[in-house]
Design an enzyme around this catalytic site. Structure first.
Site, short mmCIF file in Angstrom:
data_model
loop_
_atom_site.label_atom_id
_atom_site.label_comp_id
_atom_site.label_asym_id
_atom_site.label_seq_id
_atom_site.Cartn_x
_atom_site.Cartn_y
_atom_site.Cartn_z
N THR A 70 2.95 -6.48 6.03
CA THR A 70 2.74 -7.45 7.11
C THR A 70 4.05 -7.66 7.87
O THR A 70 4.05 -7.77 9.11
CB THR A 70 2.20 -8.77 6.53
OG1 THR A 70 0.90 -8.49 5.99
CG2 THR A 70 2.07 -9.86 7.58
N LYS B 299 3.91 10.13 11.29
CA LYS B 299 5.20 9.85 10.65
C LYS B 299 4.94 9.36 9.23
O LYS B 299 4.51 8.22 9.00
CB LYS B 299 5.99 8.77 11.39
CG LYS B 299 7.41 8.63 10.84
CD LYS B 299 8.05 7.30 11.09
CE LYS B 299 7.79 6.28 10.03
NZ LYS B 299 8.32 6.60 8.69
N GLU C 15 -3.06 -2.14 9.63
CA GLU C 15 -3.62 -2.35 8.29
C GLU C 15 -2.47 -2.82 7.43
O GLU C 15 -1.57 -2.03 7.12
CB GLU C 15 -4.21 -1.05 7.73
CG GLU C 15 -5.38 -0.48 8.53
CD GLU C 15 -6.67 -1.27 8.38
OE1 GLU C 15 -6.68 -2.31 7.68
OE2 GLU C 15 -7.67 -0.85 8.99
N GLU D 196 2.82 -10.93 -2.56
CA GLU D 196 2.19 -9.66 -2.93
C GLU D 196 3.20 -8.84 -3.74
O GLU D 196 4.11 -8.25 -3.17
CB GLU D 196 1.84 -8.90 -1.63
CG GLU D 196 1.14 -7.60 -1.88
CD GLU D 196 1.01 -6.72 -0.62
OE1 GLU D 196 1.88 -6.78 0.27
OE2 GLU D 196 0.04 -5.95 -0.57
N CYS E 102 -2.93 -1.96 -1.48
CA CYS E 102 -3.15 -3.18 -0.69
C CYS E 102 -4.33 -3.99 -1.22
O CYS E 102 -4.33 -5.20 -1.16
CB CYS E 102 -3.38 -2.81 0.77
SG CYS E 102 -4.72 -1.62 1.01
P1 NAD Z 1 6.45 -0.62 5.04
O1 NAD Z 1 5.92 -1.60 6.02
O2 NAD Z 1 7.79 -0.83 4.47
O3 NAD Z 1 6.47 0.85 5.65
C1 NAD Z 1 5.32 1.45 6.21
C2 NAD Z 1 5.75 2.50 7.21
O4 NAD Z 1 6.41 1.87 8.32
C3 NAD Z 1 6.73 3.54 6.68
O5 NAD Z 1 6.37 4.80 7.20
C4 NAD Z 1 8.07 3.07 7.26
O6 NAD Z 1 9.00 4.12 7.42
C5 NAD Z 1 7.64 2.52 8.60
N1 NAD Z 1 8.54 1.51 9.19
C6 NAD Z 1 9.43 0.71 8.56
N2 NAD Z 1 10.03 -0.11 9.45
C7 NAD Z 1 9.49 0.15 10.66
C8 NAD Z 1 9.66 -0.40 11.97
N3 NAD Z 1 10.50 -1.40 12.21
N4 NAD Z 1 8.91 0.10 12.97
C9 NAD Z 1 8.01 1.08 12.74
N5 NAD Z 1 7.82 1.66 11.53
C10 NAD Z 1 8.54 1.19 10.50
O7 NAD Z 1 5.33 -0.57 3.89
P2 NAD Z 1 5.35 0.23 2.52
O8 NAD Z 1 6.30 -0.43 1.59
O9 NAD Z 1 5.48 1.69 2.80
O10 NAD Z 1 3.86 -0.03 2.00
C11 NAD Z 1 3.49 -1.14 1.26
C12 NAD Z 1 2.76 -2.17 2.12
O11 NAD Z 1 1.68 -1.56 2.81
C13 NAD Z 1 2.13 -3.28 1.30
O12 NAD Z 1 2.35 -4.53 1.92
C14 NAD Z 1 0.65 -2.95 1.33
O13 NAD Z 1 -0.21 -4.03 1.10
C15 NAD Z 1 0.50 -2.34 2.67
N6 NAD Z 1 -0.68 -1.48 2.72
C16 NAD Z 1 -1.74 -1.87 3.48
C17 NAD Z 1 -2.89 -1.11 3.51
C18 NAD Z 1 -4.08 -1.52 4.34
O14 NAD Z 1 -4.91 -0.68 4.62
N7 NAD Z 1 -4.19 -2.76 4.76
C19 NAD Z 1 -2.95 0.08 2.80
C20 NAD Z 1 -1.84 0.47 2.04
C21 NAD Z 1 -0.69 -0.33 2.04
#
Ligand code: NAD
Length: 474
Positions: A225, A172, A245, A378, A279
């Site tokens: 997170t 997804k 992650e 962040e 991240c």
């Molecule tokens: P997000 O958490 O908003 O979304 C990530 C994914 O989760 C999307 O596909 C979204 O549609 C889905 N999603 C949203 N709500 C959900 C729910 N309730 N249940 C299941 N899925 C759901 O994150 P983002 O804004 O897309 O990405 C930015 C964040 O990701 C930052 O905090 C960044 O640090 C983190 N990040 C972490 C890593 C790592 O490897 N640790 C890598 C890249 C990004």
């Protein structure tokens, strides 16, 4: 150059699937909609899970060598279409050519490397009386949920080990960057049997249906997170395996013996790679007070002379736009908070809201208080706090005083001091005098609330397996 068609389809049981309802995809450099993608219903997800379950038995029984060949075929397909993927990635994500190249070609290399990994049975005991073996069996159907900053690479980090372990996977993509992921899975059908790798697009609800679906055994998630907490809660009902992650607030500690001019470009890229929508960028730069002014001024000089923010399709662009309006709003809020509290900007600080795309200038905040939002949270955008330190124990305590524990860096010529400080930092990856060195053979993951489990290496592969111990009394 080959061109992808402009039809974006989901892939379910090896078939292209569209829906009546669609979702728009924006070009962040122009704020204009340039594509539409299917919006999956719950029923379509059920179909996808059914197909993934049907494909599971034959795929897990396929010899590892054949799974490996299929994986290599997948890498070849991505490589053959790399130009189109890079162009599309820049268009939907905003990142300039260099970043797109790293992501697409890096993904190809990653698949080939992970395809060499396998987990042989462990012979625990072989005596006249007993034989005990531990095998690593596939965990089952995996739901992979990815964010918008590295849509291709972070999907590959899940797809490659899951399929090598004998699992089937449903991807997804983020609703903000679904296009490359949908195309990639469409292409993959030439390498894998139907149902082994599927892709569904839709909104955040689709994510929730995946994390609560009884037919899915594991969720591999990369994102914030906050969402990670929801994923874990939702997965609890069916005791799904989870790899999370999550977010980070990586500290970078700069010792007094660095050469300010020489280190400025390295520190800049440590903090602003992928326009700081990453991240693992340095999000707090702790500079020793003896060299603070020099490093700050060298950073300003380097950025002013070398860094251009703009449309990623233009050749001289170094940093692209913020990827989406939601994130643009969040980043603007950090600027407003800094201004409201009277923090000084060493560079930038003013966003031109009338710009064509979601552009934000590279900005450095000059020694804001430790408890300010820009230090504690962040921002996930190109605004970096520079902070002073004088006492080693104190800077280590400040670096560790966070719910996050993803990455950390230390920079200095005194290697004993660099290693001594590095060994006390609470983070999944500690880079010393370098940054952003990743490898398919190197475990990557977060401590504390930056995540659970890891990706890459045999440890990452193991996350797609259950241990099964068999004992035989002879
Ligand atoms: P997000 O958490 O908003 O979304 C990530 C994914 O989760 C999307 O596909 C979204 O549609 C889905 N999603 C949203 N709500 C959900 C729910 N309730 N249940 C299941 N899925 C759901 O994150 P983002 O804004 O897309 O990405 C930015 C964040 O990701 C930052 O905090 C960044 O640090 C983190 N990040 C972490 C890593 C790592 O490897 N640790 C890598 C890249 C990004």
């Amino acid at each position: 150059m080959m061109q992808f068609d402009t039809n974006y389809v989901m892939t379910i049981n090896g078939e292209a699937v569209v829906t009546k309802n669609t979702q728009p995809v924006y070009n962040p450099a122009t704020r204009a909609v340039f594509a539409e993608v299917p919006d999956a219903s719950k029923e379509l997800l059920d179909d996808t899970v059914r197909a993934a379950r049907q494909a599971l038995e034959p795929w897990r029984n396929t010899p590892v060598s054949q799974r490996q060949s299929a994986m290599e075929g997948f890498a070849d397909l991505l490589e053959a279409h790399s130009e189109e993927l890079m162009t599309l990635l820049t268009r939907e994500q905003g990142k300039p050519r260099a970043g797109a190249e790293f992501e697409v070609l890096g993904s190809v290399a990653w698949i080939r490397a992970i395809a060499t990994q396998s987990l042989p049975d462990e012979l625990v005991e072989e005596t006249d009386e007993r034989r005990v073996i531990t095998r690593f069996t596939p965990v089952g159907v995996v739901g992979a949920i990815v964010p918008w900053n590295f849509p291709i690479l972070l999907s590959i980090w899940k797809i490659a080990p899951a399929l090598m372990a004998g699992c089937t996977l449903i991807l997804k993509p983020s609703p903000y960057t679904p296009l490359c992921d949908l195309k990639m899975v469409e292409l993959a059908q030439q390498a894998f049997p139907p149902g082994v790798l599927s892709a569904v697009s839709g909104g955040d609800d689709l994510g929730k249906w995946i994390t609560s679906h009884p037919g899915i055994n594991k969720v591999a998630f990369t994102g914030s997170t906050e969402t990670g907490r929801h994923v874990m809660r939702s997965a609890a009902d069916t005791i799904k395996r989870v790899t999370l992650e999550l977010g980070g607030n990586d500290p970078a500690i700069v010792l007094p013996d660095v050469d300010a001019k020489a280190i400025a470009p390295e520190l800049f890229w440590a903090a602003f790679q992928n326009n700081a929508q990453f991240c693992n960028v340095s999000k707090r730069l702790y500079i020793h007070e003896d060299i603070y002014d020099e490093v700050r001024d060298a950073l300003v000089e380097f950025i002013e002379a070398n860094i251009k923010v703009g449309d990623g399709t233009l050749e001289d662009t170094d940093l692209g736009p913020i990827q989406n309006s939601m994130q643009y709003g969040k980043v603007k809020d950090y600027f407003a908070d800094c201004h409201a509290n009277g923090y000084k900007f060493a560079l930038g600080g003013k966003i031109d809201e009338n710009a064509k795309g979601w552009f934000v200038p590279v900005s450095l905040v000059d020694n804001p208080p430790e408890n300010s939002r820009i230090v504690q949270e962040e921002p996930f955008g190109p605004i970096l706090p520079l902070l002073k330190w004088s006492d080693e124990d104190d800077v280590i305590a400040r670096a560790n005083d966070t719910i996050y524990g993803l990455g950390a860096t230390v920079w200095g010529k005194d290697l004993n001091a660099v290693e001594r400080i590095g060994s006390q930092l609470e983070a999944g990856t500690v880079w010393l005098n370098e940054v952003h060195q990743y490898s398919p053979f190197q475990a990557f993951g977060g401590h504390k609330q930056s995540g659970l489990g890891c990706e890459n290496s045999l440890h990452g592969l193991m996350e797609y397996t259950n241990w099964q111990t068999t004992t035989l009394k002879k």
